[in-house]
Design an enzyme around this catalytic site. Structure first.
Site, PDB file in Angstrom:
ATOM      1  N   PHE A  83       0.827  -1.286   0.047  1.00  0.00           N
ATOM      2  CA  PHE A  83       0.031  -0.199  -0.108  1.00  0.00           C
ATOM      3  C   PHE A  83       0.745   1.281  -0.121  1.00  0.00           C
ATOM      4  CE2 PHE A  83      -2.875  -3.165   1.979  1.00  0.00           C
ATOM      5  CZ  PHE A  83      -4.051  -2.883   1.308  1.00  0.00           C
ATOM      6  N   ASP A  84       0.372   2.353  -0.690  1.00  0.00           N
ATOM      7  CA  ASP A  84       0.916   3.599  -0.493  1.00  0.00           C
ATOM      8  C   ASP A  84       0.212   4.091   0.873  1.00  0.00           C
ATOM      9  OD1 ASP A  84       1.898   6.403  -1.162  1.00  0.00           O
ATOM     10  OD2 ASP A  84      -0.249   6.861  -1.543  1.00  0.00           O
TER      11      ASP A  84
END
Length: 224
Positions: free
Chosen positions: A8-9
């Protein structure tokens, strides 16, 4: 579950990043009522710096100093002190995006989770701790520490190595930025998911494996 790893960002993928509110909180501590006009002026400096940082033209250190230089001169403090004050304010107001907690909870045990962020080290761990997210992620890969930022393949290669070099077909990158997250992941050869909460037009040449408007929608797809 199709994937062994989901990366994930951080900003606007898991965490809200309300920079205007953060700056209002920070400047209030300096006795200043920070206005939308002042924020717009700041963004004229800040936004191009982030593009240069992601393109590898400037370092994290240069970004931190340059974006606050004008205000630092006015307040007679160092740009570094102002940057730290801003990150502290952002940590104080941090909240998760809708569905983030439920998604991470649902994926735990189904896949290994990691974070790849272009944000700054100073802010990342505090936010994970304050939102109760610390224990869910195997690795938190931060551009400031690696020395290159997404979309550079180097940061993805660094994360991949930490993960034990799994088959790329078993890795998914999720992020809100079509250039740094999606194009970066595509160029590295992994599947990508564009979290497009604003119903933005897809940029030319960007072809995510999935496009979702919410984390709830992503949860339904991954756990179908």
């Amino acid at each position: 579950m199709k994937y062994d790893w989901i990366l994930f960002d951080a900003d606007e993928t898991l965490f809200h990043f309300d920079a205007f509110r953060g700056m209002q909180v920070m400047f209030k501590r300096f006795g200043i009522d920070f206005t939308e006009k002042q924020y717009a002026d700041y963004q004229l400096v800040n936004k191009p710096l982030w593009v240069d940082y992601q393109d590898g033209k400037i370092s994290a250190e240069q970004l931190k100093v340059t974006r606050f230089q004008g205000w630092a001169d006015k307040l007679n403090v160092t740009p570094k002190a102002l940057n730290s004050a801003f990150l502290e304010a952002m940590a104080d107001i941090c909240t998760l995006l809708p569905g983030a907690s439920e998604l991470i909870e649902a994926l735990t045990g189904q896949a290994k989770l990691g974070i790849i962020t272009n944000g700054f080290t100073e802010l990342q761990q505090i936010r994970l701790d304050r939102t109760g997210m610390s224990d869910y992620f195997e690795y938190v890969v931060i551009s400031e520490e690696v020395g290159v930022a997404k979309p550079d393949g180097g940061i993805f290669a660094h994360a991949h190595q930490l993960m034990g070099n799994p088959c790329k077909s078993t890795v998914l990158m999720v992020g809100d930025n079509p250039h740094s997250d999606v194009l970066g992941g595509m160029n590295f050869g992994i599947d990508t998911c564009w979290l497009n909460t604003q119903a933005a037009q897809r940029p030319e040449g960007i072809a995510p494996s999935y496009e979702v408007s919410s984390l709830q929608q992503l949860q339904r797809i991954l756990l179908a």
